[in-house]
Design an enzyme around this catalytic site. Sequence first.
Site, PDB file in Angstrom:
ATOM      1  N   CYS A  78       8.279   4.952   2.315  1.00 51.98           N
ATOM      2  CA  CYS A  78       8.541   3.758   1.512  1.00 51.98           C
ATOM      3  C   CYS A  78       9.337   2.732   2.308  1.00 51.98           C
ATOM      4  O   CYS A  78      10.174   3.096   3.136  1.00 51.98           O
ATOM      5  CB  CYS A  78       9.318   4.121   0.249  1.00 51.98           C
ATOM      6  SG  CYS A  78       8.374   5.197  -0.845  1.00 51.98           S
ATOM      7  N   CYS A 109       4.617   2.173  -0.983  1.00 50.02           N
ATOM      8  CA  CYS A 109       5.691   2.191  -1.972  1.00 50.02           C
ATOM      9  C   CYS A 109       6.860   1.344  -1.489  1.00 50.02           C
ATOM     10  O   CYS A 109       7.051   1.174  -0.291  1.00 50.02           O
ATOM     11  CB  CYS A 109       6.132   3.628  -2.253  1.00 50.02           C
ATOM     12  SG  CYS A 109       6.298   4.656  -0.781  1.00 50.02           S
TER      13      CYS A 109
END
Length: 256
Positions: A81, A162
């Site tokens: 992420c 993400c």
Amino acid sequence: ISLGVVHSHVLSSSSPSSESLKKTIIDKCEAFIQNNKSSSANNCQKIWSAFQQAFVGRDPCNVPMEAYDPLIHTVIQDPVCNRMLFWSKTKKIVHDFTEKRDCFLTLEDTLVGFIMNGLTWCGKEDSNETFTTGCPGWTDCVNNTVRSFWNRASAAFADAACGDVTAMLNGSIATPFSPTSIFATIEVKRFKAAKVKSLSVVLVTKENKGTTCDDPSLQDLQKEIEPKLKYNCKAVPESKIQDCISHPDTACGACW
Ligand code: N1C
């Protein structure tokens, strides 16, 4: 947590003869795992066998992206992420940059992307041979062996996105958000606001010339993404990114 990603582009870029496609792929796979311990759960033999079943014995112009589903499902890859870097028409500068730093990760810095980057491969109908020359080119037919692979791998990479996502686009061309690119046709469509917080476009320009963040194609990009997803765009002179490439100690946050 640090994932200890090592940019192993330099390790292997030999162009294989057809007998050695398997060896090339297994060697690159093993080299990557050596340098990226977080990938050590992968089995390179299994990856080869899932890979080859996508195209061996098939018409090289008739390999849909779904043919690579078994390969994608065989590969074990942690999502990273906030560090994922997408790109379109900026391949060289993007990889010159990520090669020097660990703060951003492109598809080519993941196991499948690293293995296939720079390779050409295909099969032939009713044959169990693999070829690395004489394969259809990128635009010769839509469902060609290599293009379908990048479509499928890019889809998986975007599905895993993400946090804050970055995209490096080319401000020296007429349409930085090219509607036929993989970035536009596959990746952007898969950014889900439930997981992705923001999309930051880095528009690489030649000394404040060329396209700006007001470009109509970038307006289209903004319209394409889910409304909950934050969008921002910054035009960054290529020289500034080049400076960051030559001075790897510069904090990534100071590069644009
Ligand atoms: O069609 P594009 O760019 O928009 O595709 C780039 C986009 C990136 O964000 C990557 O995640 O799609 C992914 N991707 C690759 O990772 C990749 N590695 C090598 C797409 N294409 C990739 N290639 C080769 O670059 C591919 O064989 C083809 O020739 C180009 C497509 O790049 P593009 O048109 O600049």
